[in-house]
Scaffold this active site. Structure first.
Site, PDB file in Angstrom:
ATOM      1  N   GLU A   1      51.850   7.401 -23.605  1.00  0.00           N
ATOM      2  CA  GLU A   1      53.229   7.315 -23.148  1.00  0.00           C
ATOM      3  C   GLU A   1      53.351   7.709 -21.697  1.00  0.00           C
ATOM      4  O   GLU A   1      52.595   8.538 -21.195  1.00  0.00           O
ATOM      5  CB  GLU A   1      54.116   8.231 -23.992  1.00  0.00           C
ATOM      6  CG  GLU A   1      54.195   7.717 -25.411  1.00  0.00           C
ATOM      7  CD  GLU A   1      55.402   8.246 -26.134  1.00  0.00           C
ATOM      8  OE1 GLU A   1      55.439   8.112 -27.350  1.00  0.00           O
ATOM      9  OE2 GLU A   1      56.312   8.780 -25.484  1.00  0.00           O
TER      10      GLU A   1
ATOM     11  N   CYS B   1      53.450  22.567 -29.172  1.00  0.00           N
ATOM     12  CA  CYS B   1      53.380  21.212 -28.610  1.00  0.00           C
ATOM     13  C   CYS B   1      53.093  20.181 -29.683  1.00  0.00           C
ATOM     14  O   CYS B   1      52.128  20.308 -30.439  1.00  0.00           O
ATOM     15  CB  CYS B   1      52.294  21.159 -27.540  1.00  0.00           C
ATOM     16  SG  CYS B   1      52.036  19.500 -26.891  1.00  0.00           S
TER      17      CYS B   1
ATOM     18  N   CYS C   1      45.266  15.080 -27.308  1.00  0.00           N
ATOM     19  CA  CYS C   1      44.895  16.273 -26.532  1.00  0.00           C
ATOM     20  C   CYS C   1      44.094  17.216 -27.418  1.00  0.00           C
ATOM     21  O   CYS C   1      44.470  17.457 -28.559  1.00  0.00           O
ATOM     22  CB  CYS C   1      46.155  16.965 -26.015  1.00  0.00           C
ATOM     23  SG  CYS C   1      45.750  18.416 -25.017  1.00  0.00           S
TER      24      CYS C   1
ATOM     25  N   CYS D   1      56.189  10.601 -15.202  1.00  0.00           N
ATOM     26  CA  CYS D   1      55.304  11.504 -15.929  1.00  0.00           C
ATOM     27  C   CYS D   1      54.259  10.657 -16.645  1.00  0.00           C
ATOM     28  O   CYS D   1      54.612   9.781 -17.439  1.00  0.00           O
ATOM     29  CB  CYS D   1      56.106  12.328 -16.933  1.00  0.00           C
ATOM     30  SG  CYS D   1      55.074  13.429 -17.900  1.00  0.00           S
TER      31      CYS D   1
ATOM     32  N   CYS E   1      59.835  17.021 -22.840  1.00  0.00           N
ATOM     33  CA  CYS E   1      58.482  17.549 -23.016  1.00  0.00           C
ATOM     34  C   CYS E   1      58.228  17.999 -24.431  1.00  0.00           C
ATOM     35  O   CYS E   1      59.015  18.717 -25.017  1.00  0.00           O
ATOM     36  CB  CYS E   1      58.290  18.721 -22.082  1.00  0.00           C
ATOM     37  SG  CYS E   1      58.525  18.211 -20.405  1.00  0.00           S
TER      38      CYS E   1
ATOM     39  N   CYS F   1      47.976  23.894 -28.339  1.00  0.00           N
ATOM     40  CA  CYS F   1      49.140  24.738 -28.063  1.00  0.00           C
ATOM     41  C   CYS F   1      50.105  24.670 -29.248  1.00  0.00           C
ATOM     42  O   CYS F   1      50.447  23.579 -29.715  1.00  0.00           O
ATOM     43  CB  CYS F   1      49.825  24.294 -26.774  1.00  0.00           C
ATOM     44  SG  CYS F   1      48.730  24.364 -25.349  1.00  0.00           S
TER      45      CYS F   1
END
Ligand code: SF4
Length: 383
Positions: A97, A124, A117, A110, A341, A121
Protein backbone atom coordinates in the site's frame (compact mmCIF):
# COMPACT_ATOMS: atom_id res chain seq x y z
CA UNK A 1 0.32 -13.49 -13.44
CA UNK A 2 -1.82 -10.41 -12.99
CA UNK A 3 0.81 -8.02 -11.70
CA UNK A 4 2.60 -5.31 -13.60
CA UNK A 5 5.48 -7.08 -15.24
CA UNK A 6 5.06 -8.94 -18.46
CA UNK A 7 6.67 -12.35 -18.46
CA UNK A 8 10.27 -12.12 -19.65
CA UNK A 9 10.43 -8.34 -19.72
CA UNK A 10 12.85 -6.86 -17.29
CA UNK A 11 11.70 -3.72 -15.47
CA UNK A 12 13.89 -0.65 -15.98
CA UNK A 13 12.80 1.40 -12.98
CA UNK A 14 15.30 0.76 -10.23
CA UNK A 15 18.34 0.61 -12.50
CA UNK A 16 20.91 3.35 -11.97
CA UNK A 17 22.81 5.09 -14.76
CA UNK A 18 25.70 2.59 -14.74
CA UNK A 19 23.30 -0.36 -14.91
CA UNK A 20 21.42 1.25 -17.77
CA UNK A 21 24.70 1.79 -19.60
CA UNK A 22 25.61 -1.86 -19.25
CA UNK A 23 22.10 -2.88 -20.34
CA UNK A 24 22.38 -0.78 -23.50
CA UNK A 25 25.78 -2.30 -24.20
CA UNK A 26 28.89 -0.99 -25.97
CA UNK A 27 27.10 -0.51 -29.28
CA UNK A 28 25.30 2.55 -27.86
CA UNK A 29 27.12 5.81 -27.13
CA UNK A 30 27.49 6.52 -23.39
CA UNK A 31 25.09 9.46 -23.47
CA UNK A 32 22.19 7.17 -24.40
CA UNK A 33 22.18 5.68 -20.91
CA UNK A 34 22.01 9.17 -19.44
CA UNK A 35 19.12 10.05 -21.72
CA UNK A 36 17.27 6.90 -20.72
CA UNK A 37 17.95 7.54 -17.02
CA UNK A 38 16.61 11.08 -17.23
CA UNK A 39 13.58 9.99 -19.21
CA UNK A 40 12.67 7.33 -16.64
CA UNK A 41 13.20 9.33 -13.49
CA UNK A 42 13.49 13.06 -14.16
CA UNK A 43 10.97 13.35 -16.99
CA UNK A 44 8.84 10.40 -15.79
CA UNK A 45 8.09 9.37 -19.37
CA UNK A 46 4.76 7.61 -19.74
CA UNK A 47 5.89 5.18 -22.44
CA UNK A 48 8.87 4.15 -24.54
CA UNK A 49 7.37 6.08 -27.47
CA UNK A 50 7.48 9.22 -25.34
CA UNK A 51 11.26 9.00 -24.89
CA UNK A 52 11.93 11.07 -27.97
CA UNK A 53 15.54 11.72 -26.99
CA UNK A 54 16.26 8.13 -28.04
CA UNK A 55 16.25 7.05 -31.70
CA UNK A 56 13.16 5.12 -32.76
CA UNK A 57 14.92 1.76 -33.36
CA UNK A 58 16.33 1.83 -29.83
CA UNK A 59 12.95 2.68 -28.34
CA UNK A 60 11.39 -0.20 -30.25
CA UNK A 61 14.10 -2.59 -29.12
CA UNK A 62 13.72 -1.51 -25.50
CA UNK A 63 9.96 -1.91 -25.63
CA UNK A 64 10.33 -5.50 -26.82
CA UNK A 65 12.68 -6.53 -24.07
CA UNK A 66 11.73 -4.30 -21.16
CA UNK A 67 9.00 -2.48 -19.33
CA UNK A 68 9.05 0.41 -16.93
CA UNK A 69 7.93 -1.69 -13.96
CA UNK A 70 5.25 0.49 -12.41
CA UNK A 71 2.86 -1.41 -10.14
CA UNK A 72 -0.78 -1.88 -11.07
CA UNK A 73 -3.39 -0.01 -9.08
CA UNK A 74 -5.68 -2.66 -7.70
CA UNK A 75 -7.82 -0.40 -5.57
CA UNK A 76 -8.11 3.15 -4.44
CA UNK A 77 -9.88 4.37 -1.34
CA UNK A 78 -10.75 8.02 -0.80
CA UNK A 79 -11.06 9.58 2.63
CA UNK A 80 -13.21 12.58 3.45
CA UNK A 81 -10.01 14.38 4.45
CA UNK A 82 -8.57 14.03 0.93
CA UNK A 83 -6.26 11.14 1.77
CA UNK A 84 -6.18 8.48 -0.92
CA UNK A 85 -5.00 5.01 -0.16
CA UNK A 86 -3.75 2.72 -2.91
CA UNK A 87 -3.48 -1.01 -3.01
CA UNK A 88 -0.72 -1.73 -5.53
CA UNK A 89 -0.04 -5.06 -7.22
CA UNK A 90 3.59 -5.90 -7.84
CA UNK A 91 4.97 -8.01 -10.67
CA UNK A 92 4.54 -11.22 -8.69
CA UNK A 93 1.00 -10.34 -7.63
CA UNK A 94 1.96 -9.49 -4.10
CA UNK A 95 0.44 -6.24 -2.90
CA UNK A 96 1.65 -3.23 -0.95
CA UNK A 97 0.00 0.00 0.00
CA UNK A 98 0.94 3.57 -0.59
CA UNK A 99 -0.94 6.64 0.57
CA UNK A 100 -1.32 10.16 -0.77
CA UNK A 101 -2.00 12.81 1.87
CA UNK A 102 -2.74 16.33 0.64
CA UNK A 103 -2.16 19.25 2.95
CA UNK A 104 -2.62 22.96 2.53
CA UNK A 105 0.99 23.84 1.84
CA UNK A 106 2.44 20.50 0.81
CA UNK A 107 1.64 16.91 -0.07
CA UNK A 108 2.99 13.74 1.46
CA UNK A 109 3.38 10.29 -0.06
CA UNK A 110 3.74 7.38 2.34
CA UNK A 111 5.36 4.37 0.70
CA UNK A 112 6.30 0.83 1.70
CA UNK A 113 9.73 -0.80 1.87
CA UNK A 114 8.75 -4.45 2.38
CA UNK A 115 5.79 -6.73 1.72
CA UNK A 116 4.64 -7.30 5.30
CA UNK A 117 7.00 -6.71 8.19
CA UNK A 118 9.10 -9.00 10.37
CA UNK A 119 9.07 -6.63 13.36
CA UNK A 120 6.42 -7.54 15.85
CA UNK A 121 5.27 -4.21 17.29
CA UNK A 122 2.31 -4.97 19.51
CA UNK A 123 0.23 -1.99 18.46
CA UNK A 124 0.69 -2.43 14.72
CA UNK A 125 -1.68 -4.21 12.41
CA UNK A 126 1.02 -4.79 9.81
CA UNK A 127 2.90 -6.91 12.31
CA UNK A 128 0.15 -9.50 12.03
CA UNK A 129 1.24 -10.27 8.47
CA UNK A 130 4.85 -11.14 9.12
CA UNK A 131 7.39 -10.58 6.38
CA UNK A 132 6.70 -11.79 2.86
CA UNK A 133 9.65 -10.25 1.04
CA UNK A 134 11.74 -7.15 0.58
CA UNK A 135 10.77 -4.65 -2.09
CA UNK A 136 13.35 -4.02 -4.79
CA UNK A 137 14.77 -0.54 -5.24
CA UNK A 138 12.61 -0.27 -8.36
CA UNK A 139 9.45 -1.20 -6.47
CA UNK A 140 10.20 1.49 -3.90
CA UNK A 141 10.86 4.18 -6.52
CA UNK A 142 7.90 3.09 -8.64
CA UNK A 143 5.46 3.89 -5.82
CA UNK A 144 6.62 7.51 -5.93
CA UNK A 145 6.50 7.70 -9.73
CA UNK A 146 3.04 6.19 -9.91
CA UNK A 147 1.49 8.37 -7.22
CA UNK A 148 3.17 11.46 -8.67
CA UNK A 149 1.56 10.62 -12.01
CA UNK A 150 -1.85 9.93 -10.45
CA UNK A 151 -1.91 13.22 -8.56
CA UNK A 152 0.05 15.33 -11.04
CA UNK A 153 2.69 16.03 -8.44
CA UNK A 154 6.10 17.41 -9.19
CA UNK A 155 8.66 15.52 -7.08
CA UNK A 156 11.17 18.27 -7.82
CA UNK A 157 9.07 20.89 -6.07
CA UNK A 158 9.83 21.40 -2.41
CA UNK A 159 6.18 20.88 -1.64
CA UNK A 160 6.35 17.09 -1.86
CA UNK A 161 7.34 14.93 1.11
CA UNK A 162 8.01 11.24 0.72
CA UNK A 163 8.05 9.11 3.85
CA UNK A 164 9.01 5.44 3.99
CA UNK A 165 6.59 4.74 6.78
CA UNK A 166 4.34 2.28 5.09
CA UNK A 167 4.59 -1.45 5.28
CA UNK A 168 7.96 -2.82 6.42
CA UNK A 169 11.11 -1.94 8.34
CA UNK A 170 13.34 0.03 5.92
CA UNK A 171 16.57 -0.73 7.75
CA UNK A 172 16.01 -4.45 7.23
CA UNK A 173 16.02 -3.77 3.50
CA UNK A 174 18.82 -1.26 3.60
CA UNK A 175 20.65 -1.92 0.29
CA UNK A 176 17.45 -1.47 -1.72
CA UNK A 177 16.32 1.49 0.39
CA UNK A 178 19.68 3.21 -0.09
CA UNK A 179 19.73 2.54 -3.81
CA UNK A 180 16.17 3.83 -4.17
CA UNK A 181 17.04 6.91 -2.11
CA UNK A 182 20.00 7.73 -4.35
CA UNK A 183 17.80 7.72 -7.44
CA UNK A 184 14.95 9.55 -5.69
CA UNK A 185 17.30 12.29 -4.46
CA UNK A 186 19.47 12.55 -7.58
CA UNK A 187 18.86 15.89 -9.37
CA UNK A 188 19.21 14.00 -12.68
CA UNK A 189 16.92 11.31 -11.30
CA UNK A 190 13.57 11.83 -9.60
CA UNK A 191 15.01 14.96 -7.99
CA UNK A 192 13.31 15.02 -4.60
CA UNK A 193 14.64 17.73 -2.32
CA UNK A 194 16.95 16.03 0.18
CA UNK A 195 15.02 17.29 3.19
CA UNK A 196 11.81 15.82 1.83
CA UNK A 197 12.65 12.12 2.02
CA UNK A 198 12.40 10.36 5.37
CA UNK A 199 12.59 6.78 6.52
CA UNK A 200 11.32 5.53 9.81
CA UNK A 201 12.81 2.69 11.80
CA UNK A 202 11.80 0.65 14.80
CA UNK A 203 15.46 0.86 15.87
CA UNK A 204 17.61 -1.73 14.12
CA UNK A 205 20.63 -0.33 15.90
CA UNK A 206 23.54 -1.78 13.89
CA UNK A 207 22.01 -0.52 10.65
CA UNK A 208 21.87 3.08 11.87
CA UNK A 209 25.62 3.45 11.52
CA UNK A 210 25.47 1.89 8.04
CA UNK A 211 22.83 4.38 6.97
CA UNK A 212 24.74 7.25 8.55
CA UNK A 213 27.81 6.34 6.49
CA UNK A 214 25.94 6.83 3.22
CA UNK A 215 26.78 10.06 1.40
CA UNK A 216 23.24 10.28 0.04
CA UNK A 217 20.56 9.24 2.47
CA UNK A 218 17.08 10.08 3.65
CA UNK A 219 16.31 11.79 6.93
CA UNK A 220 15.81 9.51 9.88
CA UNK A 221 12.81 9.06 12.13
CA UNK A 222 12.81 6.60 15.01
CA UNK A 223 9.77 4.93 16.49
CA UNK A 224 10.23 5.31 20.20
CA UNK A 225 6.81 4.52 21.63
CA UNK A 226 8.02 3.83 25.14
CA UNK A 227 9.79 5.67 27.90
CA UNK A 228 11.71 2.80 29.49
CA UNK A 229 13.54 -0.35 28.50
CA UNK A 230 10.94 -2.62 30.12
CA UNK A 231 7.99 -0.83 28.59
CA UNK A 232 9.58 -0.86 25.14
CA UNK A 233 10.30 -4.58 25.36
CA UNK A 234 6.59 -5.12 25.96
CA UNK A 235 5.43 -2.88 23.13
CA UNK A 236 8.24 -3.50 20.68
CA UNK A 237 9.77 -6.92 21.39
CA UNK A 238 12.63 -6.12 19.01
CA UNK A 239 13.97 -4.11 21.95
CA UNK A 240 15.05 -7.40 23.52
CA UNK A 241 17.59 -7.65 20.72
CA UNK A 242 18.31 -3.96 20.21
CA UNK A 243 18.13 -2.36 23.61
CA UNK A 244 16.69 1.10 24.10
CA UNK A 245 19.86 2.30 25.80
CA UNK A 246 21.96 1.14 22.83
CA UNK A 247 19.48 2.73 20.42
CA UNK A 248 19.79 6.09 22.14
CA UNK A 249 23.60 5.77 22.06
CA UNK A 250 23.42 5.00 18.33
CA UNK A 251 21.24 8.08 17.85
CA UNK A 252 23.78 10.18 19.73
CA UNK A 253 26.51 8.90 17.40
CA UNK A 254 24.43 9.36 14.26
CA UNK A 255 26.12 11.85 11.90
CA UNK A 256 23.45 14.49 11.44
CA UNK A 257 23.95 16.94 8.62
CA UNK A 258 24.08 20.63 9.65
CA UNK A 259 20.44 21.21 8.79
CA UNK A 260 19.18 17.90 10.14
CA UNK A 261 17.54 16.70 13.34
CA UNK A 262 16.22 13.31 14.37
CA UNK A 263 12.51 12.77 14.64
CA UNK A 264 11.19 10.51 17.37
CA UNK A 265 7.72 9.14 16.94
CA UNK A 266 5.65 8.14 19.90
CA UNK A 267 2.29 6.38 19.70
CA UNK A 268 0.28 7.21 22.77
CA UNK A 269 -1.56 4.21 24.19
CA UNK A 270 -4.18 4.91 26.83
CA UNK A 271 -2.98 4.01 30.32
CA UNK A 272 0.14 2.31 28.95
CA UNK A 273 2.73 4.88 27.93
CA UNK A 274 0.87 8.18 28.21
CA UNK A 275 1.37 9.30 31.80
CA UNK A 276 3.17 12.42 33.02
CA UNK A 277 5.95 10.17 34.30
CA UNK A 278 6.32 8.70 30.79
CA UNK A 279 6.58 12.19 29.33
CA UNK A 280 9.26 13.10 31.87
CA UNK A 281 11.23 9.96 31.06
CA UNK A 282 11.01 10.76 27.33
CA UNK A 283 12.52 14.16 28.05
CA UNK A 284 15.32 12.54 30.03
CA UNK A 285 16.00 9.98 27.29
CA UNK A 286 16.09 12.46 24.41
CA UNK A 287 17.08 15.68 26.13
CA UNK A 288 20.67 15.62 24.85
CA UNK A 289 19.79 14.88 21.23
CA UNK A 290 19.11 17.29 18.37
CA UNK A 291 15.60 16.10 17.80
CA UNK A 292 11.90 16.66 17.83
CA UNK A 293 9.06 14.42 18.97
CA UNK A 294 5.90 13.61 17.06
CA UNK A 295 3.03 12.29 19.14
CA UNK A 296 0.20 10.30 17.63
CA UNK A 297 -2.74 9.01 19.59
CA UNK A 298 -3.24 5.36 18.70
CA UNK A 299 -5.33 4.63 15.64
CA UNK A 300 -7.41 1.77 16.93
CA UNK A 301 -7.82 -1.37 14.86
CA UNK A 302 -9.25 -4.86 15.18
CA UNK A 303 -6.80 -7.19 16.85
CA UNK A 304 -5.01 -4.34 18.60
CA UNK A 305 -5.33 -4.57 22.37
CA UNK A 306 -4.85 -0.89 23.13
CA UNK A 307 -7.05 2.16 23.36
CA UNK A 308 -6.72 5.75 22.23
CA UNK A 309 -5.96 8.27 24.99
CA UNK A 310 -8.25 11.26 25.57
CA UNK A 311 -7.26 14.49 23.82
CA UNK A 312 -6.63 16.13 27.22
CA UNK A 313 -4.10 13.41 28.10
CA UNK A 314 -2.38 13.85 24.74
CA UNK A 315 -2.19 17.61 25.33
CA UNK A 316 -0.79 17.18 28.84
CA UNK A 317 1.87 14.76 27.59
CA UNK A 318 2.85 17.12 24.82
CA UNK A 319 3.05 20.06 27.21
CA UNK A 320 5.60 18.27 29.41
CA UNK A 321 7.81 17.14 26.51
CA UNK A 322 7.56 20.46 24.69
CA UNK A 323 9.07 22.35 27.62
CA UNK A 324 12.42 20.78 26.66
CA UNK A 325 12.07 19.32 23.17
CA UNK A 326 10.02 20.52 20.18
CA UNK A 327 6.98 18.28 20.34
CA UNK A 328 4.01 18.08 18.00
CA UNK A 329 0.73 16.23 17.98
CA UNK A 330 0.15 14.71 14.56
CA UNK A 331 -3.31 14.40 13.13
CA UNK A 332 -4.12 10.90 11.91
CA UNK A 333 -5.09 10.82 8.25
CA UNK A 334 -7.65 8.79 6.38
CA UNK A 335 -9.23 7.18 9.44
CA UNK A 336 -12.40 6.41 7.51
CA UNK A 337 -10.52 4.36 4.91
CA UNK A 338 -8.11 2.67 7.29
CA UNK A 339 -5.29 4.65 5.76
CA UNK A 340 -4.14 6.14 9.01
CA UNK A 341 -1.05 4.62 10.48
CA UNK A 342 -1.39 1.08 11.57
CA UNK A 343 -4.82 0.63 10.11
CA UNK A 344 -4.02 -0.85 6.77
CA UNK A 345 -3.70 -4.39 7.91
CA UNK A 346 -6.10 -7.21 8.07
CA UNK A 347 -9.07 -4.93 8.08
CA UNK A 348 -12.08 -5.71 5.99
CA UNK A 349 -13.16 -2.38 4.64
CA UNK A 350 -16.86 -2.90 4.45
CA UNK A 351 -17.74 0.76 4.73
CA UNK A 352 -15.04 2.20 2.50
CA UNK A 353 -15.81 2.26 -1.17
CA UNK A 354 -13.02 1.92 -3.66
CA UNK A 355 -13.23 4.78 -6.13
CA UNK A 356 -11.84 2.59 -8.86
CA UNK A 357 -11.87 -1.11 -9.13
CA UNK A 358 -9.27 -2.41 -11.50
CA UNK A 359 -9.59 -5.77 -13.21
CA UNK A 360 -7.89 -7.46 -10.28
CA UNK A 361 -10.32 -5.95 -7.82
CA UNK A 362 -11.78 -9.27 -6.93
CA UNK A 363 -8.53 -10.42 -5.43
CA UNK A 364 -7.94 -10.97 -1.77
CA UNK A 365 -7.26 -7.28 -1.30
CA UNK A 366 -10.05 -6.70 1.18
CA UNK A 367 -9.15 -9.69 3.21
CA UNK A 368 -5.41 -9.14 2.99
CA UNK A 369 -4.80 -5.43 2.74
CA UNK A 370 -1.19 -4.47 2.47
CA UNK A 371 0.02 -3.12 5.70
CA UNK A 372 2.25 -0.60 7.20
CA UNK A 373 3.63 0.97 10.27
CA UNK A 374 1.74 2.18 13.22
CA UNK A 375 1.43 5.90 13.79
CA UNK A 376 4.37 7.11 15.66
CA UNK A 377 5.91 3.80 14.90
CA UNK A 378 6.59 4.75 11.37
CA UNK A 379 4.00 7.40 11.44
CA UNK A 380 1.70 8.14 8.62
CA UNK A 381 2.40 11.75 9.15
CA UNK A 382 4.73 14.31 7.78
CA UNK A 383 7.93 14.60 9.74
S1 SF4 B 1 5.32 -0.48 13.42
FE1 SF4 B 1 6.62 -0.62 11.59
S2 SF4 B 1 8.31 -1.96 12.28
FE2 SF4 B 1 6.67 -2.24 13.78
S3 SF4 B 1 5.53 -4.01 12.97
FE3 SF4 B 1 4.54 -2.17 12.17
S4 SF4 B 1 5.42 -1.90 10.14
FE4 SF4 B 1 6.79 -3.26 11.28
Amino acid sequence: MTGCYTEGRMPLIGLDAAELASLLGPSQPAYRAKQLYQALYRDRAASFEAITTLPLPLRTELAVQHEFGLPTIEKRYDSVDGTRRYLLALGDDRTVEAVFMPEEDRDTLCISSQVGCPVNCQFCLTALLGLDRNLTAGEIIAQVLLLAREHRLDPRSRQLNVVMMGQGEPLLNLPNVVKASRILLDPNGVGLFERRLTISTSGITPKLAELGAEAVRPKLAISLNASSETQRRELMPITKKYHLRVLIDACRAYPLRPWEHLTFEYVLLKGVNDTDADAQRVVKLLGQLRCKVNLIALNPGPGIAFETPDPARVAAFREIVHRKIPCFVRKPRGLDIYAACGQLKLVSIDNATPTTQEPHGTSDADRRPAGHHQPAAHGRTAV
